[in-house]
Design a protein around this motif. Sequence first.
Motif, mmCIF file in Angstrom:
data_model
loop_
_atom_site.group_PDB
_atom_site.id
_atom_site.type_symbol
_atom_site.label_atom_id
_atom_site.label_comp_id
_atom_site.label_asym_id
_atom_site.label_seq_id
_atom_site.Cartn_x
_atom_site.Cartn_y
_atom_site.Cartn_z
ATOM 1 N N PHE A 83 0.834 -1.197 0.000
ATOM 2 C CA PHE A 83 0.000 0.000 0.000
ATOM 3 C C PHE A 83 0.872 1.252 0.000
ATOM 4 C CE2 PHE A 83 -2.373 -3.413 1.878
ATOM 5 C CZ PHE A 83 -3.680 -3.255 1.438
ATOM 6 N N TRP A 84 0.247 2.366 -0.349
ATOM 7 C CA TRP A 84 0.907 3.671 -0.332
ATOM 8 C C TRP A 84 0.136 4.615 0.591
ATOM 9 C CZ3 TRP A 84 5.492 4.116 -2.790
ATOM 10 C CH2 TRP A 84 5.775 3.216 -3.819
ATOM 11 N N THR A 85 0.869 5.493 1.265
ATOM 12 C CA THR A 85 0.247 6.552 2.038
ATOM 13 C C THR A 85 1.120 7.797 1.965
ATOM 14 O OG1 THR A 85 -0.817 7.126 4.155
ATOM 15 C CG2 THR A 85 1.327 6.030 4.275
ATOM 16 N N HIS A 86 0.636 8.880 2.518
ATOM 17 C CA HIS A 86 1.374 10.149 2.551
ATOM 18 C C HIS A 86 0.880 10.946 3.741
ATOM 19 C CE1 HIS A 86 -2.210 12.300 1.174
ATOM 20 N NE2 HIS A 86 -2.403 11.270 0.365
ATOM 21 N N SER B 34 -0.632 18.184 5.133
ATOM 22 C CA SER B 34 0.199 19.352 4.845
ATOM 23 C C SER B 34 1.368 19.445 5.815
ATOM 24 C CB SER B 34 -0.649 20.622 4.933
ATOM 25 O OG SER B 34 -1.234 20.744 6.214
ATOM 26 N N GLY B 35 2.470 20.035 5.336
ATOM 27 C CA GLY B 35 3.646 20.228 6.182
ATOM 28 C C GLY B 35 4.768 19.251 5.924
ATOM 29 N N ASP B 36 4.528 18.256 5.061
ATOM 30 C CA ASP B 36 5.552 17.265 4.745
ATOM 31 C C ASP B 36 6.092 17.533 3.348
ATOM 32 O OD1 ASP B 36 6.881 14.984 5.815
ATOM 33 O OD2 ASP B 36 5.839 13.700 4.390
ATOM 34 N N PRO B 37 7.314 17.129 3.045
ATOM 35 C CA PRO B 37 7.789 17.194 1.660
ATOM 36 C C PRO B 37 6.935 16.271 0.782
ATOM 37 C CG PRO B 37 9.617 16.897 3.190
ATOM 38 C CD PRO B 37 8.368 16.682 3.977
ATOM 39 N N PRO B 38 7.093 16.331 -0.545
ATOM 40 C CA PRO B 38 6.295 15.489 -1.448
ATOM 41 C C PRO B 38 6.770 14.036 -1.431
ATOM 42 C CG PRO B 38 7.849 16.786 -2.714
ATOM 43 C CD PRO B 38 7.953 17.267 -1.293
ATOM 44 N N LEU B 39 6.430 13.336 -0.350
ATOM 45 C CA LEU B 39 6.920 11.982 -0.131
ATOM 46 C C LEU B 39 5.784 10.962 -0.104
ATOM 47 C CD1 LEU B 39 9.494 12.671 2.750
ATOM 48 C CD2 LEU B 39 9.996 12.333 0.318
ATOM 49 N N LEU B 40 6.079 9.771 -0.631
ATOM 50 C CA LEU B 40 5.172 8.645 -0.561
ATOM 51 C C LEU B 40 5.826 7.549 0.272
ATOM 52 C CD1 LEU B 40 3.980 8.413 -4.277
ATOM 53 C CD2 LEU B 40 2.782 9.471 -2.341
ATOM 54 N N TYR B 41 5.021 6.891 1.093
ATOM 55 C CA TYR B 41 5.514 5.851 1.988
ATOM 56 C C TYR B 41 4.826 4.530 1.653
ATOM 57 C CZ TYR B 41 6.845 10.030 4.645
ATOM 58 O OH TYR B 41 7.357 11.248 5.030
ATOM 59 N N ALA B 42 5.604 3.486 1.466
ATOM 60 C CA ALA B 42 5.064 2.163 1.153
ATOM 61 C C ALA B 42 5.051 1.295 2.409
ATOM 62 C CB ALA B 42 5.888 1.491 0.061
ATOM 63 N N PHE B 43 4.014 0.463 2.529
ATOM 64 C CA PHE B 43 3.926 -0.453 3.663
ATOM 65 C C PHE B 43 3.126 -1.688 3.249
ATOM 66 C CE2 PHE B 43 0.330 2.428 3.921
ATOM 67 C CZ PHE B 43 -0.741 1.617 4.250
ATOM 68 N N ASP B 44 3.218 -2.748 4.046
ATOM 69 C CA ASP B 44 2.494 -3.971 3.712
ATOM 70 C C ASP B 44 1.187 -4.059 4.495
ATOM 71 O OD1 ASP B 44 3.047 -4.902 6.299
ATOM 72 O OD2 ASP B 44 4.669 -6.222 5.662
ATOM 73 N N GLY B 45 0.491 -5.185 4.343
ATOM 74 C CA GLY B 45 -0.825 -5.339 4.949
ATOM 75 C C GLY B 45 -0.835 -5.450 6.451
ATOM 76 N N ARG B 46 0.325 -5.411 7.075
ATOM 77 C CA ARG B 46 0.426 -5.387 8.541
ATOM 78 C C ARG B 46 1.018 -4.082 9.042
ATOM 79 N NH1 ARG B 46 -2.720 -8.361 7.595
ATOM 80 N NH2 ARG B 46 -2.932 -10.592 8.014
ATOM 81 N N ILE C 273 -4.890 9.854 -2.072
ATOM 82 C CA ILE C 273 -4.099 9.195 -3.104
ATOM 83 C C ILE C 273 -4.922 8.069 -3.709
ATOM 84 C CG2 ILE C 273 -3.038 7.645 -1.417
ATOM 85 C CD1 ILE C 273 -0.479 7.703 -3.101
ATOM 86 N N ALA C 274 -4.683 7.776 -4.985
ATOM 87 C CA ALA C 274 -5.380 6.685 -5.667
ATOM 88 C C ALA C 274 -4.431 6.036 -6.660
ATOM 89 C CB ALA C 274 -6.624 7.212 -6.392
ATOM 90 N N ALA C 275 -4.665 4.758 -6.941
ATOM 91 C CA ALA C 275 -3.911 4.035 -7.963
ATOM 92 C C ALA C 275 -4.856 3.712 -9.111
ATOM 93 C CB ALA C 275 -3.320 2.752 -7.380
ATOM 94 N N ALA C 276 -4.424 4.021 -10.349
ATOM 95 C CA ALA C 276 -5.313 3.864 -11.503
ATOM 96 C C ALA C 276 -4.472 3.876 -12.777
ATOM 97 C CB ALA C 276 -6.351 4.982 -11.528
ATOM 98 N N PRO C 277 -5.096 3.640 -13.934
ATOM 99 C CA PRO C 277 -4.350 3.671 -15.192
ATOM 100 C C PRO C 277 -3.983 5.094 -15.593
ATOM 101 C CG PRO C 277 -6.678 3.347 -15.626
ATOM 102 C CD PRO C 277 -6.502 3.250 -14.140
ATOM 103 N N GLY C 278 -3.087 5.186 -16.570
ATOM 104 C CA GLY C 278 -2.666 6.498 -17.062
ATOM 105 C C GLY C 278 -2.453 6.481 -18.547
ATOM 106 N N THR C 279 -1.407 7.163 -19.000
ATOM 107 C CA THR C 279 -1.190 7.328 -20.440
ATOM 108 C C THR C 279 -0.682 6.063 -21.114
ATOM 109 O OG1 THR C 279 1.000 8.213 -19.900
ATOM 110 C CG2 THR C 279 -0.764 9.799 -20.260
#
Length: 359
Positions: free
Chosen positions: A109-112, A115-127, A147-153
């Motif tokens: 999964f992804w989270t972030h 406001s107040g944080d740099p443009p960072l994404l954090y990955a983690f597992d189901g636990r 945030i969302a995961a989806a198709p693109g170009t």
Amino acid sequence: MKMKMLIRVCKISLLCFASLALAACSLLNDTQAERGPKAELSKKRQRVKAKREAEQRESKATDEGSDGGEVAAVAGSGYEQPVQAGTLEEVGVAESSGIAASRLNAGLFWTHNDSGDPPLLYAFDGRGARRGVWRVAGAKARDWEDIAAAPGTEARRSYLYIGDIGDNDKRRAEIVVYRVAEPTIAPDDIASTKSKPLMTEPAEAFRLRYPDGSHDAEALLVHPTSGDIYIVTKTTTDTAIVYKATAPLDASETTTMTRVGEVNVQDVLGGMMTGGDIAPDGRRVVLCDYFNGYELRLDTAQKPFDAIWQQTPVRVALGERVQGEAVAYSLDGKSLFATSEKRPAPLFEIRQSGSSVKD
């Protein structure tokens, strides 16, 4: 003469007292006007807390009356009781404001942060175990909310959409949704940190405008096949408004969104939506406020997707969240996952009724 002087002094004193009283009343009115929305929100939160405590007592009584086997289903929701799958391990995540199931890295999964944080994404597992940190190249973080995961170009590639859509003061002429190719997560990426993150590919920035003025919003949804973007507003009134930006989008110009629906959850917090997602099958939508989740479902496959905003939301329990602002479907669509702002941030899994796997 002394009597006249005394009367004059009394008049002056009365005038001064009246002026001070008027100034005090004016200040009080201004303060009340300024605190009005916050006071109303505080009252709503207190009502929700009392309601939630009553529901917990009822739920506990139901659980005590069960046979101790499978997790009891929440009546009418189509989901089982929330189970805490873990706690977000990443120390850099202080305010998990959005969550998305990876379409590229199974079980992750992804989270972030808010406001107040740099443009960072954090990955983690189901636990909740950390799996790495990425900086989104070319992006800024003014007020990331979802945030969302989806198709693109490019076909067969997965993309992450990050909503820089927060606007508490309703002053932004435009909001921004970033789209970046989803990173492939390798075992060694766990060594990356907030101070030494990995780098994503360059992100595209889609500038969006509401057709009717500024709005505060915290829920970003992207359709899993069309790539259409949906923004659901956050409001202290009973109704949240849904806006749509139809794909494909052009990063070189500002896109004016279209109002396509509204959501009224008939609950204490009304339209205060803080997160959302669209199921992988494209037939369900989940939204959340600080405490609960709400699912909308299309009853037939023949209806266009936007008919979903006409459906009645079904309340779904998401677990004990201090300030819930994130909810997402699992990659297979059989579970919901929810996090909370504040640390330690719990990670809850809410499975569809009948989808539990017995050991």
